[in-house]
Motif scaffolding. Structure first.
Motif, PDB file in Angstrom:
ATOM      1  N   GLU A   1       0.807  -1.224   0.000  1.00  0.00           N
ATOM      2  CA  GLU A   1       0.000   0.000   0.000  1.00  0.00           C
ATOM      3  C   GLU A   1       0.838   1.271   0.000  1.00  0.00           C
ATOM      4  OE1 GLU A   1      -2.445  -0.378   3.472  1.00  0.00           O
ATOM      5  OE2 GLU A   1      -3.637  -2.007   2.623  1.00  0.00           O
ATOM      6  N   MET A   2       2.057   1.202   0.495  1.00  0.00           N
ATOM      7  CA  MET A   2       2.934   2.391   0.566  1.00  0.00           C
ATOM      8  C   MET A   2       3.474   2.669  -0.829  1.00  0.00           C
ATOM      9  SD  MET A   2       3.315   3.962   3.484  1.00  0.00           S
ATOM     10  CE  MET A   2       4.912   4.602   3.934  1.00  0.00           C
ATOM     11  N   ILE A   3       2.769   3.516  -1.569  1.00  0.00           N
ATOM     12  CA  ILE A   3       3.165   3.814  -2.945  1.00  0.00           C
ATOM     13  C   ILE A   3       3.868   5.163  -3.025  1.00  0.00           C
ATOM     14  CG2 ILE A   3       2.289   4.252  -5.279  1.00  0.00           C
ATOM     15  CD1 ILE A   3       0.037   2.214  -4.541  1.00  0.00           C
ATOM     16  N   ASP A   4       3.281   6.194  -2.439  1.00  0.00           N
ATOM     17  CA  ASP A   4       3.867   7.536  -2.506  1.00  0.00           C
ATOM     18  C   ASP A   4       5.119   7.669  -1.643  1.00  0.00           C
ATOM     19  OD1 ASP A   4       1.839   8.281  -4.195  1.00  0.00           O
ATOM     20  OD2 ASP A   4       0.584   9.076  -2.588  1.00  0.00           O
ATOM     21  N   GLN A   5       5.191   6.923  -0.583  1.00  0.00           N
ATOM     22  CA  GLN A   5       6.317   6.979   0.346  1.00  0.00           C
ATOM     23  C   GLN A   5       6.699   5.545   0.688  1.00  0.00           C
ATOM     24  OE1 GLN A   5       8.061   9.684   1.683  1.00  0.00           O
ATOM     25  NE2 GLN A   5       9.368   8.046   2.415  1.00  0.00           N
ATOM     26  N   LYS A   6       7.987   5.270   0.834  1.00  0.00           N
ATOM     27  CA  LYS A   6       8.387   3.911   1.196  1.00  0.00           C
ATOM     28  C   LYS A   6       8.791   3.849   2.661  1.00  0.00           C
ATOM     29  CE  LYS A   6      13.264   3.312   0.444  1.00  0.00           C
ATOM     30  NZ  LYS A   6      13.701   2.064   0.925  1.00  0.00           N
ATOM     31  N   TYR A   7       8.702   2.666   3.235  1.00  0.00           N
ATOM     32  CA  TYR A   7       9.193   2.479   4.594  1.00  0.00           C
ATOM     33  C   TYR A   7      10.713   2.513   4.563  1.00  0.00           C
ATOM     34  CZ  TYR A   7       4.547   1.121   6.187  1.00  0.00           C
ATOM     35  OH  TYR A   7       3.220   1.123   6.506  1.00  0.00           O
ATOM     36  N   ASP A   8      11.288   3.221   5.529  1.00  0.00           N
ATOM     37  CA  ASP A   8      12.742   3.237   5.670  1.00  0.00           C
ATOM     38  C   ASP A   8      13.212   1.998   6.409  1.00  0.00           C
ATOM     39  OD1 ASP A   8      13.280   5.914   4.529  1.00  0.00           O
ATOM     40  OD2 ASP A   8      12.047   6.562   6.223  1.00  0.00           O
ATOM     41  N   CYS A   9      12.347   1.483   7.272  1.00  0.00           N
ATOM     42  CA  CYS A   9      12.712   0.317   8.074  1.00  0.00           C
ATOM     43  C   CYS A   9      11.471  -0.449   8.479  1.00  0.00           C
ATOM     44  CB  CYS A   9      13.471   0.773   9.321  1.00  0.00           C
ATOM     45  SG  CYS A   9      14.004  -0.586  10.376  1.00  0.00           S
ATOM     46  N   ILE A  10      11.633  -1.763   8.536  1.00  0.00           N
ATOM     47  CA  ILE A  10      10.587  -2.637   9.064  1.00  0.00           C
ATOM     48  C   ILE A  10      11.198  -3.417  10.223  1.00  0.00           C
ATOM     49  CG2 ILE A  10       9.051  -4.585   8.594  1.00  0.00           C
ATOM     50  CD1 ILE A  10       9.072  -3.714   5.625  1.00  0.00           C
ATOM     51  N   PHE A  11      10.568  -3.307  11.400  1.00  0.00           N
ATOM     52  CA  PHE A  11      10.958  -4.122  12.547  1.00  0.00           C
ATOM     53  C   PHE A  11       9.981  -5.291  12.578  1.00  0.00           C
ATOM     54  CE2 PHE A  11      12.810  -0.044  13.701  1.00  0.00           C
ATOM     55  CZ  PHE A  11      14.085  -0.445  14.104  1.00  0.00           C
TER      56      PHE A  11
END
Length: 179
Positions: free
Chosen positions: A86-96
């Motif tokens: 779902e994160m199209i416009d912005q990406k996650y920098d990190c996933i814990f």
């Protein structure tokens, strides 16, 4: 006319005297402080994947205390994959990512996220840190085998969590400077 040695060096450092390592010129100190301020000002997008309600609250409180972080929560690996898509416009920098969860575990979810990234190279690579209460070598190796970047054991200390986010901020800041 010969001046006494002490007055000839007044107001200047003696070039023959070694400088102490802790005496950084003011400009260097200011530059370092400014750089650290820019790093701390780097906003992060973080996805926390955790099925335990208490751990969810603790991690959320730590992220709020650290500040300059937008964080989302997924309760299992399948939700994490959906939120990642779902994160199209912005990406996650990190996933814990918790290691053991219902529906889809951490390694399976991480492998799926890496597959999506391979299919959509414009997304880039998201840093994934495994979280587990076990420090077993087999678990650690499995995390790295599926493409996770790091491995932390629970319970997480605030200092460890802050340090991990600071290193991710530094990476993001370097990428921002390149572009």
């Amino acid at each position: 006319m010969v001046l006494p040695v002490s007055s000839s060096f007044e107001g200047r450092s003696n070039p023959l005297t070694p400088q102490r390592k802790d005496s950084i010129p003011a400009d260097a100190e200011e530059l370092k402080a400014r750089e650290e301020e820019e790093i701390q000002g780097t906003h992060l997008y973080v996805l926390v994947v955790e099925d335990n309600k208490t751990n969810q609250k603790v991690m959320g409180m730590m992220l709020d205390r650290i500040g300059n972080v937008t964080h989302h929560l997924a309760e299992d690996g399948l939700q994490a994959v959906h939120k990642f898509r779902e994160m199209i416009d912005q990406k996650y920098d990190c996933i814990f990512m918790d290691y053991q969860m219902p529906v889809m575990d951490g390694p399976t979810s991480a492998a799926e996220i890496r597959r999506i990234e391979a299919e959509e190279p414009s997304r880039g690579r998201t840093h994934i840190t495994a979280l587990t209460a076990n420090a077993l070598v087999e678990e650690k190796n499995k995390c790295f085998d599926v493409g996770m970047d790091d491995y932390l054991t629970k319970p997480l200390s605030f200092a460890t969590f802050t340090s991990k986010l600071d290193s991710i901020r530094r990476i993001k800041r370097k990428e921002q400077i390149k572009t």
